[in-house]
Design an enzyme around this catalytic site. Structure first.
Site, short mmCIF file in Angstrom:
data_model
loop_
_atom_site.label_atom_id
_atom_site.label_comp_id
_atom_site.label_asym_id
_atom_site.label_seq_id
_atom_site.Cartn_x
_atom_site.Cartn_y
_atom_site.Cartn_z
N ARG A 21 0.81 -1.21 0.00
CA ARG A 21 0.00 0.00 0.00
C ARG A 21 0.84 1.27 0.00
O ARG A 21 0.47 2.28 -0.60
CB ARG A 21 -0.92 -0.03 1.24
N GLU A 58 2.35 4.30 24.99
CA GLU A 58 1.33 3.93 24.01
C GLU A 58 0.36 2.92 24.61
O GLU A 58 -0.86 3.03 24.42
CB GLU A 58 1.98 3.35 22.75
N TRP A 83 2.67 8.11 16.70
CA TRP A 83 1.41 8.26 15.96
C TRP A 83 1.34 9.58 15.20
O TRP A 83 0.33 9.89 14.57
CB TRP A 83 0.23 8.13 16.93
N ARG A 143 -13.13 -20.17 27.42
CA ARG A 143 -12.41 -20.00 26.14
C ARG A 143 -12.83 -18.70 25.44
O ARG A 143 -12.59 -18.54 24.25
CB ARG A 143 -12.66 -21.22 25.24
N ARG A 144 -13.46 -17.82 26.22
CA ARG A 144 -13.99 -16.59 25.63
C ARG A 144 -13.26 -15.33 26.14
O ARG A 144 -13.79 -14.23 26.03
CB ARG A 144 -15.49 -16.48 25.94
N CYS A 163 -3.23 -3.36 13.12
CA CYS A 163 -2.33 -4.41 12.65
C CYS A 163 -2.39 -5.61 13.61
O CYS A 163 -2.53 -6.74 13.18
CB CYS A 163 -0.90 -3.89 12.55
N ARG A 183 -2.13 -9.22 11.91
CA ARG A 183 -2.36 -9.44 10.48
C ARG A 183 -1.21 -8.88 9.63
O ARG A 183 -0.86 -9.44 8.59
CB ARG A 183 -3.67 -8.80 10.02
N SER A 184 -0.66 -7.74 10.05
CA SER A 184 0.38 -7.04 9.29
C SER A 184 1.53 -6.73 10.22
O SER A 184 1.34 -6.07 11.25
CB SER A 184 -0.19 -5.75 8.68
N ASP A 186 5.30 -5.28 10.51
CA ASP A 186 6.50 -4.55 10.11
C ASP A 186 7.64 -5.03 11.01
O ASP A 186 7.79 -4.58 12.14
CB ASP A 186 6.25 -3.05 10.26
N ASN A 194 5.50 -4.38 19.34
CA ASN A 194 4.32 -5.21 19.59
C ASN A 194 4.61 -6.34 20.58
O ASN A 194 3.80 -6.62 21.46
CB ASN A 194 3.78 -5.79 18.28
N HIS A 224 6.71 -9.01 7.31
CA HIS A 224 7.45 -8.41 6.20
C HIS A 224 8.55 -7.45 6.67
O HIS A 224 8.46 -6.85 7.74
CB HIS A 224 6.51 -7.66 5.25
N TYR A 226 10.37 -4.08 5.06
CA TYR A 226 10.32 -3.12 3.96
C TYR A 226 11.67 -3.08 3.25
O TYR A 226 12.72 -3.23 3.88
CB TYR A 226 9.95 -1.73 4.49
#
Length: 281
Positions: A21, A58, A83, A143-144, A163, A183-184, A186, A194, A224, A226
C-alpha cells in the site's frame, strides 16, 4: 528474542518480494508463530536500542481508550509520538474530528466497542478489556477471554486499521498466558514494539487478576521487511544479543486503570546502539 532475530533472517532468505500500500515494497512470509516464556526475562530487543517509554506510554494510552494523539504526548511528556505521521496523514485529515485525532483505533475498540441495542434503540459501549479481566477472575477456564480491535464497520473511522487485531487469555495452574494475532507485521520497526507491548499487557492483567505471567504467544500473518530496511536489518543481525532484562511493576496497583508511567521499570536492560529507519505510512 532469538526467535525474532531468526525470523528476520528467514524473511530475508526465503521471503517473497511484493508490492504494498505504501509503494515502498516488502519482502514477506505468511504465517509465523513465536512463544516467549516471561519467566525467562522480559522480551525486549537488545540488538538495537528500544524506545521503552514510547512503548509503555502507548499501551497506557490504549488502556485509557483514547483516540487523541495530544493525550499520548501528555503521557509520554514529549512533543512527538509514534502516531504523529498517522495523525497528520493527508488521506486521514478529512476524517479527523479534531487536531490530533486518530479515530476509533485500538484502545477505543478495547474500551468502548459500539453495539446497537434493539431494545434500547441506541448504541451502547462495550468495555471488552474490563469484561475479559472480570471473566479471568470469575470463570478462569473460559475460552472466551478475547479482546478484538478489528471492527469492520468502523475501519473507515481509523487513521490506521489495526495491525495487531485480537488477543486471547488462557489460565493454567495459576499462570496467565496470552496469544495475539497480528495481520500485518513490520518486522524491523513495529514488531519489537508489539512483542514488548503485549508482554507488558500480559504482566499487567496477570497482576490485577492475581496470576503469575505465563507465556506470550505471537502469531504473525504477513510478516514483512520493507525494502528500505534491508541494510538496517543486516546491521541488527550482525550484533550479538544481550541477556533479557527483568520487568518491575509496582505491586500495589490492582486496577488496570490505575497504572502510570512511574509504576514500571526495566531492570538490567542493556542494548546495542539505535538503528534508525523510516516508517512507511
Amino acid at each position: 528474542m532469538k526467535q525474532y532475530l531468526s525470523a528476520l533472517q528467514q524473511i530475508l532468505d526465503e521471503g517473497i518480494d511484493r508490492p504494498d500500500r505504501t509503494q515502498t515494497g516488502t519482502r514477506s512470509l505468511f504465517g509465523m508463530q513465536h512463544r516467549y516464556k516471561l519467566s525467562d526475562g522480559f522480551p525486549v530487543v537488545t540488538t538495537k536500542k528500544f524506545a521503552w517509554k514510547a512503548c509503555l506510554s502507548e499501551l497506557l494510552w490504549f488502556i485509557e481508550g483514547s483516540r487523541d494523539n495530544n493525550r499520548l504526548k501528555e503521557i509520554l511528556n514529549s512533543q512527538k509520538t509514534i502516531w504523529e505521521a498517522n495523525a497528520g496523514a493527508e488521506s486521514w485529515k478529512p476524517h479527523a474530528q479534531f487536531s490530533g485525532d486518530v479515530g476509533r483505533i485500538y484502545g477505543v475498540q478495547w474500551r468502548s466497542w459500539q453495539h446497537w441495542s434493539e431494545s434500547d434503540q441506541q448504541y451502547i459501549s462495550i468495555d471488552q478489556l474490563k469484561a475479559v479481566i472480570e471473566g479471568i477472575k470469575t470463570k478462569p477456564y473460559s475460552r472466551r477471554h478475547v479482546v478484538t480491535a478489528w471492527n469492520p464497520g468502523e475501519l473507515d473511522q481509523m487513521a490506521l486499521p489495526p495491525c495487531h487485531i485480537f488477543f486471547q487469555f488462557y489460565v493454567d495452574n495459576g499462570k496467565l498466558s496470552m496469544q495475539m494475532y497480528q495481520r500485518s507485521c513490520d518486522m524491523f520497526l513495529g514488531v519489537p514494539f508489539n512483542i514488548s507491548s503485549y508482554a507488558l499487557l500480559l504482566h499487567m492483567v496477570a497482576q490485577v487478576t492475581e496470576h503469575e505471567p505465563g507465556d506470550f504467544i505471537h502469531t504473525l500473518g504477513d510478516a514483512h521487511i520493507y525494502h528500505n530496511h534491508f541494510e538496517q536489518v543486516k546491521i541488527q543481525l550482525s550484533r550479538n544479543p544481550y541477556s533479557l532484562p527483568k520487568l518491575w511493576i509496582n505491586p500495589k496497583v490492582k486496577d488496570i486503570d490505575a497504572f502510570t508511567m512511574k509504576d514500571f521499570r526495566l531492570i538490567n536492560y542493556e542494548s546495542h546502539k539505535a538503528i534508525k529507519g523510516k516508517m512507511s505510512v
